[in-house]
Enzyme design. Structure first.
Site, PDB file in Angstrom:
ATOM      1  N   THR A 146       0.867  -1.383  -0.131  1.00  0.00           N
ATOM      2  CA  THR A 146       0.029   0.043  -0.093  1.00  0.00           C
ATOM      3  C   THR A 146       0.819   1.170   0.080  1.00  0.00           C
ATOM      4  O   THR A 146       2.002   1.022   0.335  1.00  0.00           O
ATOM      5  CB  THR A 146      -0.878   0.140   1.023  1.00  0.00           C
ATOM      6  OG1 THR A 146       0.170   0.353   2.298  1.00  0.00           O
ATOM      7  CG2 THR A 146      -1.644  -1.081   1.466  1.00  0.00           C
ATOM      8  N   GLU A 159      -5.657  -4.284  -0.901  1.00  0.00           N
ATOM      9  CA  GLU A 159      -5.840  -5.667  -0.155  1.00  0.00           C
ATOM     10  C   GLU A 159      -6.935  -6.504  -0.774  1.00  0.00           C
ATOM     11  O   GLU A 159      -7.113  -7.724  -0.233  1.00  0.00           O
ATOM     12  CB  GLU A 159      -6.479  -5.216   1.166  1.00  0.00           C
ATOM     13  CG  GLU A 159      -5.570  -4.434   2.193  1.00  0.00           C
ATOM     14  CD  GLU A 159      -5.263  -2.953   1.876  1.00  0.00           C
ATOM     15  OE1 GLU A 159      -5.585  -2.663   0.977  1.00  0.00           O
ATOM     16  OE2 GLU A 159      -4.402  -2.320   2.856  1.00  0.00           O
ATOM     17  N   LYS A 217     -14.295  16.568  11.521  1.00  0.00           N
ATOM     18  CA  LYS A 217     -14.923  16.317  12.958  1.00  0.00           C
ATOM     19  C   LYS A 217     -15.285  17.572  13.347  1.00  0.00           C
ATOM     20  O   LYS A 217     -14.437  18.402  13.784  1.00  0.00           O
ATOM     21  CB  LYS A 217     -14.286  15.378  14.076  1.00  0.00           C
ATOM     22  CG  LYS A 217     -15.230  15.247  15.251  1.00  0.00           C
ATOM     23  CD  LYS A 217     -14.257  14.244  15.846  1.00  0.00           C
ATOM     24  CE  LYS A 217     -15.236  13.639  17.151  1.00  0.00           C
ATOM     25  NZ  LYS A 217     -14.703  13.086  18.037  1.00  0.00           N
ATOM     26  N   TRP A 233     -19.620  14.207  12.293  1.00  0.00           N
ATOM     27  CA  TRP A 233     -18.740  14.163  11.103  1.00  0.00           C
ATOM     28  C   TRP A 233     -19.184  14.657   9.790  1.00  0.00           C
ATOM     29  O   TRP A 233     -20.538  14.444   9.329  1.00  0.00           O
ATOM     30  CB  TRP A 233     -18.656  12.664  10.708  1.00  0.00           C
ATOM     31  CG  TRP A 233     -18.121  11.809  12.083  1.00  0.00           C
ATOM     32  CD1 TRP A 233     -18.742  11.181  12.916  1.00  0.00           C
ATOM     33  CD2 TRP A 233     -16.550  11.761  12.419  1.00  0.00           C
ATOM     34  NE1 TRP A 233     -17.862  10.450  13.795  1.00  0.00           N
ATOM     35  CE2 TRP A 233     -16.676  11.029  13.581  1.00  0.00           C
ATOM     36  CE3 TRP A 233     -15.407  12.400  11.745  1.00  0.00           C
ATOM     37  CZ2 TRP A 233     -15.280  10.692  14.008  1.00  0.00           C
ATOM     38  CZ3 TRP A 233     -14.290  11.910  12.377  1.00  0.00           C
ATOM     39  CH2 TRP A 233     -14.558  11.238  13.870  1.00  0.00           C
TER      40      TRP A 233
HETATM   41  P1  ADP Z   1      -3.434   3.657  -2.731  1.00  0.00           P
HETATM   42  O1  ADP Z   1      -4.053   4.757  -1.469  1.00  0.00           O
HETATM   43  O2  ADP Z   1      -2.029   3.247  -2.309  1.00  0.00           O
HETATM   44  O3  ADP Z   1      -3.616   3.974  -4.079  1.00  0.00           O
HETATM   45  P2  ADP Z   1      -5.354   1.834  -2.890  1.00  0.00           P
HETATM   46  O4  ADP Z   1      -5.120   1.522  -4.400  1.00  0.00           O
HETATM   47  O5  ADP Z   1      -5.465   0.463  -2.152  1.00  0.00           O
HETATM   48  O6  ADP Z   1      -4.152   2.225  -2.318  1.00  0.00           O
HETATM   49  O7  ADP Z   1      -6.532   2.608  -2.550  1.00  0.00           O
HETATM   50  C1  ADP Z   1      -7.796   2.105  -1.875  1.00  0.00           C
HETATM   51  C2  ADP Z   1      -8.566   3.312  -1.764  1.00  0.00           C
HETATM   52  O8  ADP Z   1      -8.686   4.098  -2.668  1.00  0.00           O
HETATM   53  C3  ADP Z   1     -10.005   2.771  -1.282  1.00  0.00           C
HETATM   54  O9  ADP Z   1      -9.839   2.428   0.078  1.00  0.00           O
HETATM   55  C4  ADP Z   1     -10.847   4.014  -1.439  1.00  0.00           C
HETATM   56  O10 ADP Z   1     -10.692   5.064  -0.237  1.00  0.00           O
HETATM   57  C5  ADP Z   1     -10.241   4.617  -2.485  1.00  0.00           C
HETATM   58  N1  ADP Z   1     -10.872   4.400  -3.809  1.00  0.00           N
HETATM   59  C6  ADP Z   1     -10.759   3.271  -4.697  1.00  0.00           C
HETATM   60  N2  ADP Z   1     -11.745   3.340  -5.743  1.00  0.00           N
HETATM   61  C7  ADP Z   1     -12.425   4.179  -5.462  1.00  0.00           C
HETATM   62  C8  ADP Z   1     -13.676   4.849  -5.949  1.00  0.00           C
HETATM   63  N3  ADP Z   1     -14.162   4.433  -7.178  1.00  0.00           N
HETATM   64  N4  ADP Z   1     -14.248   5.941  -5.273  1.00  0.00           N
HETATM   65  C9  ADP Z   1     -13.822   6.589  -4.267  1.00  0.00           C
HETATM   66  N5  ADP Z   1     -12.609   5.848  -3.555  1.00  0.00           N
HETATM   67  C10 ADP Z   1     -11.957   4.947  -3.890  1.00  0.00           C
END
Ligand code: ADP
Length: 555
Positions: free
Chosen positions: A189, A333, A444, A449
């Protein structure tokens, strides 16, 4: 009573051999550093993958060894995916946009033995290698004019250049059979806080994910289609495209290092790309290029967007051009796709504005994913489209732990083993997910929220705004209050104080129509660009740090 069927391991090499025999017309289309484009069929690719596998085995790389890549999207990167995993080793895709300290950390943490590097990243290496205890040996993926000095600096670790190393190897390989739970890849990540965390994908999870995605995205991912992957192979397996294209007979198209709007348009036009997959930022630069030229690249039909929230104005701009917008949500993940935002047939007649509103939602889960929402006490809440809570997931394609990181693992799962996504969401009666925020980005205010995504979406509908983020800034009375950080379409330097106040007032008017007064932002900052993370998303962490004291300073 057990069923009496055969058990054949689900391994990624079976996808490649399927494509080789079933889809002779499919092509792997790859543009290099010098902008020349190569075409391979899956038979030719398999031959090259076998050559690479033979070379890896000759280097005594074996089951469980980690082999890293620091590379752009091209056919060699794809060959690495299949060859490394095919011999039972683990393909570690390193994100070159991470800070050097993070890159060094993950290479050391993964204990990578080899590192395949695009020549463009050579200048990063001396710094990285100096920080790693047992640095990997280096293979250069291609030659680049002018990189001799950079190469000299890593001479002690340099094994040679990819083509030279594989050229005399046999084009056949007797792929070993192993347990389908064997690891095939690892991705970290981006570690916005603390060190990156590694997710170790298995052959089984990767093949299942490919099949699940192929089913759910069959309208855009199908035989004969050309799919341009703007999602990098260096992050979350480019949403599984290396496998899904081969599974269905689509042709993957790789853009190499040239990701500006003009270069993308040229590649799409020349190669008749049908579908483009990417995060909103990169698809926005393509949109700007299309606007500039006043025409679409030939054959262009649809996009798949995900990775961060999209706005109504983004969806409308593409759909006005006749390009259908598909939405997906996922995370590292989850191998990584979790939902798909296609519109159910019975909803397709809805008015356009209603359809856009639906497309803003992240969509329904793909087969195999289970979802639940919980409140702050961890109690499950209803999926009624109104109540928001943290989204937890469970599936055969979700990580069960982080690689060599018991502390992160302990924090990431609830008592029943569900994975905490860190996303705040609601799910409506049709199973349609809406992410309203990242838990860590919630604002917050006075004990309540405020979700930033809804505010941002409304702000982006204002004609003067090109991009924006709403972030929390500290507030003496309310704890935190929302602050708009926006990129106007006009140069921000051209805004007088009065212009800026007028724009802020217009934005508040717009927001007031949809949201309660206490959620309205308290301030507006104009910038000429927003900081991005290593995966091309707006970095709210950086913005929050930068503007943390905005309201205390203003008072
Ligand atoms: P990084 O932050 O390293 O790019 P990830 O690709 O695992 O890691 O990111 C996952 C996160 O990206 C999700 O938990 C979510 O918050 C956000 N995300 C992914 N796809 C979407 C989407 N279509 N709309 C909103 N948020 C998204």
């Amino acid at each position: 009573m057990l069923g009496q069927m055969m058990h054949r391991p689900l391994c990624t090499t079976t996808i490649l051999s399927h494509a080789r025999t079933a889809f002779p017309a499919a092509r792997i289309i790859s543009r290099g550093q010098d902008k020349s484009v190569s075409h391979f069929d899956f038979g030719q690719l398999s031959g090259r993958v076998a050559q690479l596998a033979n070379w890896l085995v000759a280097q005594a790389i074996g089951v469980g060894d980690r082999v890293a890549t620091l590379a752009w999207n091209d056919h060699r990167h794809l060959e690495l995916y299949y060859a490394i995993a095919g011999i039972g080793a683990v393909c570690h895709t390193v994100n070159p946009r991470l800070p050097v300290d993070n890159i060094a950390y993950i290479i050391e943490h993964a204990e990578d033995r080899l590192l395949f590097v695009d020549p463009g990243f050579l200048p990063l290496l001396p710094d990285i290698l100096a920080k790693v205890k047992n640095p990997p040996e280096i293979v250069l993926l291609s030659e680049l004019a002018g990189s001799a000095a950079a190469r000299q600096a890593i001479a002690a670790h340099d094994l040679g250049t990819y083509e030279t190393l594989i050229q005399d190897q046999p084009e056949a390989f007797d792929w070993p059979e192993f347990d389908e739970n064997t690891a095939c890849g690892i991705c970290y990540t981006s570690g916005t806080t603390g060190n990156p965390k590694g997710v170790l994908y298995s052959h089984r999870s990767t093949v299942l994910h490919a099949m699940q995605v192929a089913i759910s995205f069959s309208s855009i991912l199908r035989e004969g289609q050309r799919v341009l992957s703007l999602v990098p192979l260096f992050h979350v397996n480019a949403w599984g495209l290396p496998y899904t294209c081969a599974l269905v007979g689509a042709s993957p198209v790789f853009a190499g290092p040239h990701l500006d709007g003009e270069s993308l348009f040229e590649l799409m036009q020349a190669e008749q790309v049908n579908s483009v997959w990417g995060v909103p930022t990169v698809l926005t630069s393509l949109l700007q290029e299309i606007d500039k030229r006043g025409c679409l690249p030939a054959g262009f039909d649809n996009i798949l967007v995900g990775g961060s929230a999209v706005s109504a104005s983004f969806i409308e701009a593409y759909e006005k051009l006749g390009i259908s917008v598909n939405h997906a949500w996922g995370m590292t993940e989850m191998n990584p796709i979790g939902t798909q935002g296609s519109i159910a047939p019975e909803m397709q007649q809805l008015p356009r504005a209603e359809l856009t509103r639906l497309k803003l939602r992240q969509g329904r889960k793909i087969f195999g994913i289970e979802m639940k929402l919980v409140d702050q006490a961890g109690q499950e809440i209803a999926q009624d489209g109104r109540q928001s809570g943290e989204l937890l997931v469970r599936s055969n394609t979700t990580a069960a732990q982080y690689f060599k990181n018991p502390q992160a693992t302990a924090e990431a799962f609830d008592a029943e083993g569900w994975f905490r996504t860190g996303d705040i969401a609601n799910i409506d009666a049709t199973g349609n997910l809406l992410i309203t925020d990242r838990a860590k980005d919630l604002i917050k205010s006075g004990g309540e929220w405020i979700s930033s995504l809804e505010l941002e979406n409304i702000i982006l509908s204002h004609a003067a705004i090109a991009d924006c983020a709403v972030v929390a800034a500290a507030h003496e009375k309310w704890d935190e209050r929302p602050l708009i950080v926006a990129v106007p379409k006009r140069n921000p330097a051209d805004y007088s104080a009065a212009d800026k106040d007028a724009l802020f007032a217009e934005l508040l008017d717009l927001l007031r129509q949809n949201l309660p007064k206490w959620q309205l932002p308290d301030g507006l900052v104009l910038l000429d660009q927003l900081p991005l993370t290593a995966t091309g998303k707006i970095s709210k962490i950086k913005l929050r740090e930068q503007f943390h004291t905005y309201f205390s300073k203003a008072e």
